[in-house]
Design a protein around this motif. Structure first.
Motif, PDB file in Angstrom:
ATOM      1  N   ARG A 363       0.838  -1.191   0.000  1.00  0.00           N
ATOM      2  CA  ARG A 363       0.000   0.000   0.000  1.00  0.00           C
ATOM      3  C   ARG A 363       0.877   1.246   0.000  1.00  0.00           C
ATOM      4  NH1 ARG A 363      -2.921   0.083   5.947  1.00  0.00           N
ATOM      5  NH2 ARG A 363      -1.052  -0.146   7.234  1.00  0.00           N
ATOM      6  N   MET A 364       0.346   2.302  -0.570  1.00  0.00           N
ATOM      7  CA  MET A 364       1.081   3.561  -0.605  1.00  0.00           C
ATOM      8  C   MET A 364       1.136   4.171   0.793  1.00  0.00           C
ATOM      9  SD  MET A 364       0.033   5.581  -4.084  1.00  0.00           S
ATOM     10  CE  MET A 364       0.825   5.144  -5.645  1.00  0.00           C
ATOM     11  N   VAL A 365       2.278   4.768   1.117  1.00  0.00           N
ATOM     12  CA  VAL A 365       2.446   5.402   2.424  1.00  0.00           C
ATOM     13  C   VAL A 365       2.911   6.847   2.216  1.00  0.00           C
ATOM     14  CG1 VAL A 365       3.551   5.280   4.681  1.00  0.00           C
ATOM     15  CG2 VAL A 365       3.038   3.170   3.431  1.00  0.00           C
ATOM     16  N   PRO A 366       1.975   7.744   1.932  1.00  0.00           N
ATOM     17  CA  PRO A 366       2.353   9.158   1.830  1.00  0.00           C
ATOM     18  C   PRO A 366       2.535   9.756   3.214  1.00  0.00           C
ATOM     19  CG  PRO A 366      -0.011   8.943   1.605  1.00  0.00           C
ATOM     20  CD  PRO A 366       0.534   7.536   1.735  1.00  0.00           C
ATOM     21  N   TYR A 367       3.317  10.810   3.311  1.00  0.00           N
ATOM     22  CA  TYR A 367       3.417  11.529   4.582  1.00  0.00           C
ATOM     23  C   TYR A 367       3.876  12.961   4.319  1.00  0.00           C
ATOM     24  CZ  TYR A 367       8.418  10.300   4.191  1.00  0.00           C
ATOM     25  OH  TYR A 367       9.704  10.133   3.748  1.00  0.00           O
ATOM     26  N   THR A 368       3.552  13.812   5.273  1.00  0.00           N
ATOM     27  CA  THR A 368       3.981  15.206   5.220  1.00  0.00           C
ATOM     28  C   THR A 368       4.557  15.598   6.568  1.00  0.00           C
ATOM     29  OG1 THR A 368       2.289  15.778   3.592  1.00  0.00           O
ATOM     30  CG2 THR A 368       3.270  17.587   4.830  1.00  0.00           C
ATOM     31  N   VAL A 369       5.743  16.166   6.538  1.00  0.00           N
ATOM     32  CA  VAL A 369       6.362  16.726   7.737  1.00  0.00           C
ATOM     33  C   VAL A 369       5.999  18.206   7.758  1.00  0.00           C
ATOM     34  CG1 VAL A 369       8.503  17.062   9.019  1.00  0.00           C
ATOM     35  CG2 VAL A 369       8.248  15.081   7.503  1.00  0.00           C
ATOM     36  N   TYR A 370       5.389  18.664   8.865  1.00  0.00           N
ATOM     37  CA  TYR A 370       4.877  20.024   8.902  1.00  0.00           C
ATOM     38  C   TYR A 370       5.888  21.020   9.455  1.00  0.00           C
ATOM     39  CZ  TYR A 370       0.477  18.481   7.122  1.00  0.00           C
ATOM     40  OH  TYR A 370      -0.486  17.976   6.288  1.00  0.00           O
ATOM     41  N   THR A 371       7.104  20.909   8.926  1.00  0.00           N
ATOM     42  CA  THR A 371       8.019  22.036   9.014  1.00  0.00           C
ATOM     43  C   THR A 371       7.507  23.076   8.023  1.00  0.00           C
ATOM     44  OG1 THR A 371       9.401  20.887   7.393  1.00  0.00           O
ATOM     45  CG2 THR A 371      10.051  20.720   9.717  1.00  0.00           C
ATOM     46  N   ASP A 372       8.133  24.229   7.997  1.00  0.00           N
ATOM     47  CA  ASP A 372       7.760  25.248   7.019  1.00  0.00           C
ATOM     48  C   ASP A 372       9.018  25.674   6.299  1.00  0.00           C
ATOM     49  OD1 ASP A 372       6.455  27.150   5.560  1.00  0.00           O
ATOM     50  OD2 ASP A 372       6.252  28.594   7.193  1.00  0.00           O
ATOM     51  N   PRO A 373       9.174  25.322   5.029  1.00  0.00           N
ATOM     52  CA  PRO A 373       8.181  24.681   4.186  1.00  0.00           C
ATOM     53  C   PRO A 373       7.959  23.212   4.539  1.00  0.00           C
ATOM     54  CG  PRO A 373      10.244  24.863   2.997  1.00  0.00           C
ATOM     55  CD  PRO A 373      10.422  25.620   4.284  1.00  0.00           C
ATOM     56  N   GLN A 374       6.790  22.711   4.113  1.00  0.00           N
ATOM     57  CA  GLN A 374       6.443  21.322   4.348  1.00  0.00           C
ATOM     58  C   GLN A 374       7.333  20.386   3.529  1.00  0.00           C
ATOM     59  OE1 GLN A 374       2.352  20.908   3.197  1.00  0.00           O
ATOM     60  NE2 GLN A 374       1.632  22.480   4.626  1.00  0.00           N
ATOM     61  N   LEU A 375       7.457  19.158   4.032  1.00  0.00           N
ATOM     62  CA  LEU A 375       8.131  18.109   3.276  1.00  0.00           C
ATOM     63  C   LEU A 375       7.126  16.989   3.047  1.00  0.00           C
ATOM     64  CD1 LEU A 375      11.682  16.632   3.843  1.00  0.00           C
ATOM     65  CD2 LEU A 375       9.768  15.204   3.162  1.00  0.00           C
ATOM     66  N   GLY A 376       6.659  16.870   1.801  1.00  0.00           N
ATOM     67  CA  GLY A 376       5.727  15.805   1.447  1.00  0.00           C
ATOM     68  C   GLY A 376       6.439  14.736   0.639  1.00  0.00           C
ATOM     69  N   HIS A 377       6.124  13.464   0.923  1.00  0.00           N
ATOM     70  CA  HIS A 377       6.794  12.373   0.201  1.00  0.00           C
ATOM     71  C   HIS A 377       5.826  11.238  -0.091  1.00  0.00           C
ATOM     72  CE1 HIS A 377       9.943   9.645  -1.131  1.00  0.00           C
ATOM     73  NE2 HIS A 377       9.285   8.717  -0.462  1.00  0.00           N
ATOM     74  N   ILE A 378       6.013  10.611  -1.257  1.00  0.00           N
ATOM     75  CA  ILE A 378       5.268   9.415  -1.630  1.00  0.00           C
ATOM     76  C   ILE A 378       6.193   8.483  -2.419  1.00  0.00           C
ATOM     77  CG2 ILE A 378       4.424  10.541  -3.737  1.00  0.00           C
ATOM     78  CD1 ILE A 378       2.580   7.827  -1.693  1.00  0.00           C
ATOM     79  N   GLY A 379       6.038   7.181  -2.200  1.00  0.00           N
ATOM     80  CA  GLY A 379       6.800   6.196  -2.969  1.00  0.00           C
ATOM     81  C   GLY A 379       8.211   5.998  -2.464  1.00  0.00           C
ATOM     82  N   LEU A 380       9.103   5.670  -3.396  1.00  0.00           N
ATOM     83  CA  LEU A 380      10.482   5.350  -3.049  1.00  0.00           C
ATOM     84  C   LEU A 380      11.356   6.593  -2.966  1.00  0.00           C
ATOM     85  CD1 LEU A 380      11.077   2.257  -5.385  1.00  0.00           C
ATOM     86  CD2 LEU A 380      10.605   2.212  -2.928  1.00  0.00           C
ATOM     87  N   HIS A 381      12.294   6.569  -2.028  1.00  0.00           N
ATOM     88  CA  HIS A 381      13.375   7.545  -2.037  1.00  0.00           C
ATOM     89  C   HIS A 381      14.436   7.068  -3.033  1.00  0.00           C
ATOM     90  CE1 HIS A 381      11.517   7.954   1.976  1.00  0.00           C
ATOM     91  NE2 HIS A 381      11.814   9.230   1.860  1.00  0.00           N
TER      92      HIS A 381
END
Length: 480
Positions: A363-381
């Motif tokens: 399953r996909m595991v998206p996430y967002t780190v709420y620093t400013d600016p935000q860090l959003g990630h999906i899929g493979l690094h």
């Protein structure tokens, strides 16, 4: 003379231990099918779990206050004059509390309307599908269930450091207690350079605290690619945060020097000379602990791993028949949306009784780190993609936010975008946006990945101008 028969335990077709994000929708779905009073939720403290009461909802509410403080400090850059009135932590805290109360009461009302039974207390197993609930007054009641769901979540890890017992407990904070401060710390020491530490560190820096972050890893956010982490580190340092990375904590000392009350001693991982930092408060954000220590799970046949997490298979079944687990108490990605997806899986498999069984596999595991600016990630690094077996023809596209027209217009140009693709198939394998509304841009790419959209289709799409979305036209020009 009649003998008093032992009181039979109350039976519920369904019992849910813990009321985190998966519990309310699971409970209401069960009662909608089986009727009121068929589902029992056992909750230790407050409905909604960590997310509503001590996680997503309150932290992001406070972070929005921090962003207003940040923009106010930059107002002259936009040609606007403002009068600096300082930070009113009581108002910040009250706003946070009001929103939490609103969210929590909404959950409580939905459960009540659905006929879900809620017992406040701590539940522990005394046998297969049999529990004792100890309420807030110490009164115990035995209950049995047809199906049991463990959803007890995690809690902040406590400091395990020599000298912690000598320091004023009110100045040793975790991710919950720090949100109840009625004043901004003069100097905040943050232990841990993960999501929690960085979000709170930047928040309180913007509210006026001097902040030092001490992390064990060589970079912030250890799971990210090195170039992304390096860029975020630069942003935090631009904000005035001191980063001490690659460090092991050694001890705490109780001091009284120039208003500072705490000394944290640390040294380079692998050895080296000791260093120290003084602070008025310290935030311990070095991990979380699963809430399984009071479950007596073995009496139910539920296996707990060596880290304290509940073991389960891809269908969320534990080692005990008829006992399932949801949320971060099972380990894995500790995100609210993953907990909710656990509910979706069980609803499909147990309530809707769909022939096609859903699982957690791939399953996909998206996430967002709420620093400013935000860090959003999906899929493979990138570092993960390059380790794939069999190997794939990995291509990387990377673009600074200074190339994004909308970011320039809003003067929010810090950060970068990065995409990982298969050079042979044009498939998008992963995407990171460290930038203004990074989580929203990431979600656009996630939808593309869900729809099997290839990167050339994003390059050639017509997006409205000027939007952040149109950056997905230009990103691919750097593909190599």
């Amino acid at each position: 003379m009649l003998k008093h028969l032992p009181k039979m335990p109350k039976h519920y077709p369904f019992i849910i231990l813990g009321s985190g994000q998966a519990a309310p929708p699971l409970a209401t779905s069960l009662t909608s099918l089986h009727g009121p009073s068929t589902t029992l939720i056992i909750e230790k403290s407050q409905i909604g779990g960590t997310c509503v009461n001590a996680g997503c909802t309150p932290t992001k509410t406070m972070i929005s206050s921090g962003r207003i403080a940040y923009l106010s400090s930059r107002s002259s850059e936009y040609g606007i004059s403002t009068v600096k009135n300082g930070v009113d932590m009581n108002t910040v805290r009250r706003r946070k509390r009001d929103i939490v109360t609103s969210f929590r009461s909404g959950n409580e009302k939905r459960l009540e309307r659905a006929g879900v039974v809620v017992k406040y207390g701590v539940g522990r197993f005394i046998g297969p599908k049999t529990l004792v609930v100890r309420d807030r007054d110490g009164v115990e009641e035995e209950v049995t269930g047809g199906t049991v769901f463990i959803n007890t979540g995690c809690r902040p890890a406590e400091p395990d450091l020599p000298g912690v017992e000598t320091v004023d407990k009110a100045r040793v904070l975790d991710s919950t207690s720090i949100m109840e401060l009625d004043e901004v710390p003069e100097r905040l020491i943050v232990v841990g350079a993960g999501y929690v530490g960085l979000e709170f560190g930047q928040l309180f820096r913007r509210l006026g605290a001097e902040v030092t972050v001490v992390g064990r890893g060589k970079q912030v956010l250890g799971r990210e690619d090195e170039d992304v982490a390096e860029e975020l580190g630069k942003i935090l340092e631009q904000d005035g945060i001191v980063l001490e990375l690659g460090m092991d904590t050694v001890r705490l000392e109780n001091i009284d020097e120039g208003g500072m009350k705490i000394k944290l001693v640390y040294k380079p991982t692998g050895g080296g000379e000791e260093k120290s930092v003084l602070g008025s408060h310290i935030l311990w954000s070095a991990g979380r602990v699963p809430n399984t220590d009071t479950l007596d799970a073995s009496k139910a046949g539920v296996k707990i791993d060596k880290r304290g997490f509940v073991e389960c298979n891809e269908y969320l079944q534990t080692t005990a028949e008829g006992v399932y687990v949801l949320g971060d108490v099972k380990g894995g990605p500790a995100f609210t949306h993953i907990s909710y997806d656990d509910f979706r899986i069980l609803k499909n498999n147990l309530i809707d009784s769909k022939v096609t069984q859903l699982s957690t596999t791939n399953r996909m595991v998206p996430y967002t780190v709420y620093t400013d600016p935000q860090l959003g990630h999906i899929g493979l690094h990138e570092h993960e993609a390059r380790k794939l077996q069999p190997a794939r023809n990995i291509k990387v596209a990377k673009m600074p936010m200074t190339w994004v027209a909308r970011a320039l217009e809003t003067d929010e140009t810090r950060g970068l975008m990065k995409a990982i693709v298969d050079g042979d198939t044009d498939e998008i394998l992963g995407f990171t946006c460290l930038g203004i509304e990074g989580g929203e841009i990431m979600s656009m790419v996630q939808i593309a990945m869900m729809g099997k959209v290839k990167w050339p289709q994003l390059r050639d799409a017509t997006f409205a101008h000027p939007t952040l979305a149109e950056s997905l036209n230009n990103l691919w020009g750097s593909l190599e």
